[in-house]
Design an enzyme around this catalytic site. Structure first.
Site, PDB file in Angstrom:
ATOM      1  N   HIS A   1       0.811  -1.222   0.000  1.00 32.39           N
ATOM      2  CA  HIS A   1       0.000   0.000   0.000  1.00 32.39           C
ATOM      3  C   HIS A   1       0.848   1.278   0.000  1.00 32.39           C
ATOM      4  O   HIS A   1       0.368   2.344  -0.429  1.00 32.39           O
ATOM      5  CB  HIS A   1      -0.937  -0.003   1.212  1.00 32.39           C
ATOM      6  CG  HIS A   1      -2.166   0.829   1.045  1.00 32.39           C
ATOM      7  ND1 HIS A   1      -2.228   1.936   0.220  1.00 32.39           N
ATOM      8  CD2 HIS A   1      -3.405   0.722   1.598  1.00 32.39           C
ATOM      9  CE1 HIS A   1      -3.440   2.473   0.286  1.00 32.39           C
ATOM     10  NE2 HIS A   1      -4.163   1.749   1.103  1.00 32.39           N
TER      11      HIS A   1
ATOM     12  N   ASP B   1      -9.591  -5.179 -18.139  1.00 34.09           N
ATOM     13  CA  ASP B   1      -9.869  -6.145 -19.203  1.00 34.09           C
ATOM     14  C   ASP B   1      -8.564  -6.582 -19.858  1.00 34.09           C
ATOM     15  O   ASP B   1      -7.881  -5.783 -20.504  1.00 34.09           O
ATOM     16  CB  ASP B   1     -10.798  -5.481 -20.232  1.00 34.09           C
ATOM     17  CG  ASP B   1     -11.127  -6.376 -21.421  1.00 34.09           C
ATOM     18  OD1 ASP B   1     -10.631  -7.517 -21.484  1.00 34.09           O
ATOM     19  OD2 ASP B   1     -11.874  -5.921 -22.304  1.00 34.09           O
TER      20      ASP B   1
END
Length: 454
Positions: free
Chosen positions: A167, A382
């Site tokens: 993070h 995608d």
């Protein structure tokens, strides 16, 4: 009731040995400091994001693991700090040694179909340890890979991608910028549509540092009466909130707060129900810490392509007695006011506080953390097989609001909740009271909870 439960599932996974993917071309060898927002203690952990993809006949016999592996090597040429390792300097300052050592990649096959995961995909996911193998030594902060990706092919031709990221390197918007670039490379592009920008000095402390705002999210609070709760006693459930549920909760919003956002009213509702369920001491301070994207707070704005952490973590505070006994408007007003505190000056003040106080952790005592990623576009990643049928950021403690379409085709928000088992029963009851309607399809009026301590 809008509660969702996971389908029990057992399956086995066959993995190839973990491999290090390095940039496909030479990259600069340099030391790049993180910002003073990036390297605070509360962000020194790895978080996973899970993507489910359906089989696409148009992709033929292409192996998604091979496609993503090749794209990863290409995208690391642009995002080469991810292929490095974190080092710690004076004052606990984190910096990236851009060594080009690479990120971890695992290819796997599972003897299960996507359909067997159930109609409703939502956390907690069964066999998460199978979908993301925790390579020994990979989850540290210093001298560990900054990314781990596992691609698991299923019997039906569908596949699951889990990406675990440190993070300190970026927030969800920076992460999505990287993932968009990765998906573009997977579909044949040679350059990301948005080029990465480092410039972490934009969010470093001033000289001299000076704390100019109030930051209750970093208060030092003694934890003297909190019971020790075993992880075995914790329950993890997901709750769906569609238009019907949100409308029911909005019935309790006072007139002067009607302009509140869906996120604000839902956050206030969950904070209140959760506090009632936990039954804290009436005088305990309860905190609601919400992630606020600060990218648009700066003038000039943070440059397009910046992928570091740019968010505040302001804390709303209320006595437990007030949260439980006052109407929803009390919690909602606090949430709305607290969110509005995050400005450019607030963010600079946080950076300065990190340097002055040695990069403290967020206050955890009495805290409930929420984050809204419904607009982050997780489903849009995608790799050539189409958009994900489901995607979620999995956090060990916080409630992450994600966009979700249930099995009825209703679009809404999915919220995971962690609570002790006994408290979870009370939480479900309180939330049910707020969502309940009478025979005339009117919301049953909110009642003050039967809470003996109050």
């Amino acid at each position: 009731m809008a509660m969702l439960t996971s389908t029990p599932l057992t399956f086995s996974v066959r993995r190839s040995p973990p491999e290090l993917i390095v940039p496909s071309k030479p990259t600069p060898r340099e030391l790049k400091p993180l910002s003073d927002i990036d390297d605070q203690e509360g962000l020194r952990f790895h978080f996973p994001v899970i993507y489910f993809y359906k089989r696409n006949p148009k992709m033929g016999n292409k192996n998604p693991a091979s496609v993503i592996r090749e794209a990863l090597a290409k995208v690391l040429v642009f995002y080469y700090p991810f292929a490095g390792r974190l080092k710690e300097g004076p004052g606990r300052k984190l910096m990236v040694d851009c060594s080009g050592e690479g990120v971890l990649f695992i290819e796997a096959e599972a003897d299960v179909t996507l359909k067997q995961f159930g109609v409703a995909l939502q956390p907690p996911f069964p066999c998460m340890e199978e979908l993301l193998y925790d390579v020994p030594g990979s989850s540290g902060i210093l001298d560990s890979p900054l990314l781990l990706i596992q691609v698991t092919r299923l019997l039906c031709g569908s596949f699951i991608v889990v990406v675990r990221q440190n993070h300190t390197m970026c927030d969800v918007f920076g992460y999505m910028q990287f993932m968009t670039a990765l998906s573009e490379m997977a579909k044949g592009e040679s350059t990301p549509s948005t080029l990465p920008v480092w410039q972490r000095e934009l969010l470093c402390a001033r000289d001299p540092p000076r704390v100019t705002c109030t930051h209750h999210e970093y208060d030092e609070v003694a934890d003297t009466e909190a019971p020790i709760i075993s992880l075995d006693d914790m329950e993890h459930r997901s709750f769906f909130f569609g238009p019907t549920q949100i409308s029911a909760i909005r019935r309790f919003v006072p007139t002067h707060l009607k302009h509140c956002s869906t996120f604000e009213v839902l956050t206030a509702c969950l904070w209140r129900c959760r506090t009632i369920a936990l039954q804290p001491n009436p005088e305990d301070e309860m905190r609601m810490m919400t992630v606020v994207n600060a990218r648009r707070k700066f003038n000039p704005r943070i440059p397009l392509g910046y992928y570091g952490n740019v968010f505040g973590y302001p804390a709303a505070i209320s006595k437990a007695r007030d949260l439980c006994n006052k109407p929803l408007g009390h919690a909602l007003d606090l949430v709305m006011k607290t969110k509005s505190e995050v400005t450019a000056e607030y963010m600079r003040s946080v950076a300065d506080l990190m340097v002055i106080k040695g990069r403290p952790n967020f206050t955890t005592v009495g805290s409930y953390i929420v984050s809204d990623v419904t607009r982050a576009g997780l489903l849009g990643v995608d790799f050539g097989w189409g958009k994900a049928v489901y995607a979620v950021l999995d956090h060990p403690v916080a409630s992450i609001f994600t966009h979700y379409i249930n099995h009825k085709g209703e679009s809404g928000i999915l919220v995971p909740i962690w609570l002790p088992s006994v408290a979870m029963k009370r939480f479900v009851k309180e939330l049910g009271n707020m969502l309940a309607r009478d025979n005339n399809d009117h919301v049953i009026q909110e009642q003050v909870p039967a809470y003996s301590k109050l």
